[in-house]
Design a protein around this motif. Sequence first.
Motif, PDB file in Angstrom:
ATOM      1  N   MET A   1       0.836  -1.178   0.000  1.00 27.68           N
ATOM      2  CA  MET A   1       0.000   0.000   0.000  1.00 27.68           C
ATOM      3  C   MET A   1       0.885   1.247   0.000  1.00 27.68           C
ATOM      4  N   ILE A   2       0.617   2.147  -0.889  1.00 22.00           N
ATOM      5  CA  ILE A   2       1.354   3.395  -0.987  1.00 22.00           C
ATOM      6  C   ILE A   2       0.619   4.446  -0.159  1.00 22.00           C
ATOM      7  N   ILE A   3       1.364   5.090   0.732  1.00 26.26           N
ATOM      8  CA  ILE A   3       0.778   6.114   1.576  1.00 26.26           C
ATOM      9  C   ILE A   3       1.015   7.471   0.930  1.00 26.26           C
ATOM     10  N   ASN A   4      -0.059   8.186   0.717  1.00 32.12           N
ATOM     11  CA  ASN A   4       0.029   9.531   0.185  1.00 32.12           C
ATOM     12  C   ASN A   4       0.341  10.468   1.358  1.00 32.12           C
ATOM     13  N   ILE A   5       1.506  11.066   1.373  1.00 28.58           N
ATOM     14  CA  ILE A   5       1.961  11.884   2.489  1.00 28.58           C
ATOM     15  C   ILE A   5       1.059  13.095   2.693  1.00 28.58           C
ATOM     16  N   LYS A   6       0.617  13.707   1.618  1.00 27.20           N
ATOM     17  CA  LYS A   6      -0.265  14.874   1.753  1.00 27.20           C
ATOM     18  C   LYS A   6      -1.571  14.476   2.441  1.00 27.20           C
ATOM     19  N   ASP A   7      -2.152  13.344   2.055  1.00 21.11           N
ATOM     20  CA  ASP A   7      -3.387  12.871   2.690  1.00 21.11           C
ATOM     21  C   ASP A   7      -3.148  12.521   4.154  1.00 21.11           C
ATOM     22  N   LEU A   8      -2.010  11.905   4.452  1.00 22.91           N
ATOM     23  CA  LEU A   8      -1.674  11.555   5.824  1.00 22.91           C
ATOM     24  C   LEU A   8      -1.544  12.821   6.680  1.00 22.91           C
ATOM     25  N   LYS A   9      -0.869  13.823   6.155  1.00 15.29           N
ATOM     26  CA  LYS A   9      -0.722  15.080   6.888  1.00 15.29           C
ATOM     27  C   LYS A   9      -2.077  15.736   7.134  1.00 15.29           C
ATOM     28  N   ASN A  10      -2.956  15.712   6.130  1.00 12.34           N
ATOM     29  CA  ASN A  10      -4.294  16.286   6.303  1.00 12.34           C
ATOM     30  C   ASN A  10      -5.074  15.538   7.378  1.00 12.34           C
ATOM     31  N   LYS A  11      -4.959  14.223   7.400  1.00 13.08           N
ATOM     32  CA  LYS A  11      -5.625  13.408   8.412  1.00 13.08           C
ATOM     33  C   LYS A  11      -5.087  13.750   9.802  1.00 13.08           C
ATOM     34  N   ILE A  12      -3.780  13.880   9.915  1.00 12.07           N
ATOM     35  CA  ILE A  12      -3.154  14.210  11.191  1.00 12.07           C
ATOM     36  C   ILE A  12      -3.617  15.584  11.674  1.00 12.07           C
ATOM     37  N   ILE A  13      -3.621  16.555  10.792  1.00  7.18           N
ATOM     38  CA  ILE A  13      -4.046  17.909  11.156  1.00  7.18           C
ATOM     39  C   ILE A  13      -5.496  17.908  11.637  1.00  7.18           C
ATOM     40  N   TYR A  14      -6.347  17.178  10.945  1.00 12.81           N
ATOM     41  CA  TYR A  14      -7.754  17.100  11.348  1.00 12.81           C
ATOM     42  C   TYR A  14      -7.874  16.472  12.733  1.00 12.81           C
ATOM     43  N   ARG A  15      -7.200  15.357  12.938  1.00 13.55           N
ATOM     44  CA  ARG A  15      -7.280  14.655  14.225  1.00 13.55           C
ATOM     45  C   ARG A  15      -6.726  15.507  15.369  1.00 13.55           C
ATOM     46  N   ALA A  16      -5.722  16.315  15.092  1.00 14.28           N
ATOM     47  CA  ALA A  16      -5.132  17.165  16.125  1.00 14.28           C
ATOM     48  C   ALA A  16      -6.054  18.324  16.498  1.00 14.28           C
ATOM     49  N   ASN A  17      -6.821  18.797  15.545  1.00 14.07           N
ATOM     50  CA  ASN A  17      -7.665  19.972  15.779  1.00 14.07           C
ATOM     51  C   ASN A  17      -9.077  19.662  16.243  1.00 14.07           C
ATOM     52  N   TYR A  18      -9.488  18.418  16.187  1.00 14.41           N
ATOM     53  CA  TYR A  18     -10.851  18.048  16.578  1.00 14.41           C
ATOM     54  C   TYR A  18     -10.807  16.905  17.585  1.00 14.41           C
ATOM     55  N   ARG A  19     -10.373  17.241  18.800  1.00 11.10           N
ATOM     56  CA  ARG A  19     -10.202  16.251  19.862  1.00 11.10           C
ATOM     57  C   ARG A  19     -11.446  16.088  20.714  1.00 11.10           C
ATOM     58  N   GLY A  20     -12.223  17.132  20.854  1.00  6.73           N
ATOM     59  CA  GLY A  20     -13.403  17.059  21.705  1.00  6.73           C
ATOM     60  C   GLY A  20     -13.420  18.131  22.774  1.00  6.73           C
ATOM     61  N   THR A  21     -12.245  18.641  23.135  1.00 10.99           N
ATOM     62  CA  THR A  21     -12.185  19.772  24.064  1.00 10.99           C
ATOM     63  C   THR A  21     -11.358  20.877  23.425  1.00 10.99           C
ATOM     64  N   LYS A  22     -11.767  22.103  23.684  1.00 13.29           N
ATOM     65  CA  LYS A  22     -11.067  23.231  23.078  1.00 13.29           C
ATOM     66  C   LYS A  22      -9.601  23.300  23.508  1.00 13.29           C
ATOM     67  N   ASP A  25      -7.719  20.716  21.554  1.00  9.02           N
ATOM     68  CA  ASP A  25      -7.703  21.151  20.154  1.00  9.02           C
ATOM     69  C   ASP A  25      -6.594  22.178  19.943  1.00  9.02           C
ATOM     70  N   LYS A  26      -6.503  23.135  20.857  1.00  5.86           N
ATOM     71  CA  LYS A  26      -5.491  24.191  20.734  1.00  5.86           C
ATOM     72  C   LYS A  26      -4.083  23.648  20.976  1.00  5.86           C
ATOM     73  N   LEU A  27      -3.923  22.860  22.033  1.00  7.08           N
ATOM     74  CA  LEU A  27      -2.604  22.326  22.373  1.00  7.08           C
ATOM     75  C   LEU A  27      -2.065  21.439  21.250  1.00  7.08           C
ATOM     76  N   LEU A  28      -2.842  20.443  20.852  1.00  5.20           N
ATOM     77  CA  LEU A  28      -2.380  19.532  19.802  1.00  5.20           C
ATOM     78  C   LEU A  28      -2.394  20.176  18.424  1.00  5.20           C
ATOM     79  N   GLY A  29      -3.360  21.058  18.182  1.00  7.97           N
ATOM     80  CA  GLY A  29      -3.444  21.732  16.881  1.00  7.97           C
ATOM     81  C   GLY A  29      -2.234  22.610  16.611  1.00  7.97           C
ATOM     82  N   THR A  30      -1.846  23.396  17.608  1.00 10.54           N
ATOM     83  CA  THR A  30      -0.689  24.270  17.410  1.00 10.54           C
ATOM     84  C   THR A  30       0.608  23.467  17.371  1.00 10.54           C
ATOM     85  N   PHE A  31       0.708  22.435  18.216  1.00 13.26           N
ATOM     86  CA  PHE A  31       1.885  21.569  18.188  1.00 13.26           C
ATOM     87  C   PHE A  31       2.054  20.949  16.802  1.00 13.26           C
TER      88      PHE A  31
END
Length: 87
Positions: A1-22, A25-31
């Motif tokens: 399976m070939i991993i598309n790095i751009k898609d992986l980065k987008n997935k990571i950014i989304y997961r970091a910014n939508y944790r459930g608590t603000k 979201d801010k701590l992991l999103g900015t990190f």
Amino acid sequence: MIINIKDLKNKIIYRANYRGTKEMDKLLGTFTQIYINQLTDDELPLLCDLLDLDDENLYKLNQGMDLTIEIKINKVTKLFQNYVYDA
């Protein structure tokens, strides 16, 4: 399976910014925003592993408190341990 790095980065950014608590979201999103482009393609899965952890232990890891689980120390976890969120 070939991993598309751009898609992986987008997935990571989304997961970091939508944790459930603000606060996490801010701590992991900015990190993630700061470090995602500094990590190698081989280190991005380590960031995914970090995001798989629960918010309570992530917060404790960042604040230097005692954890309720064992977290494997690697480059990404060390970066997160030393990251200081400045609002």
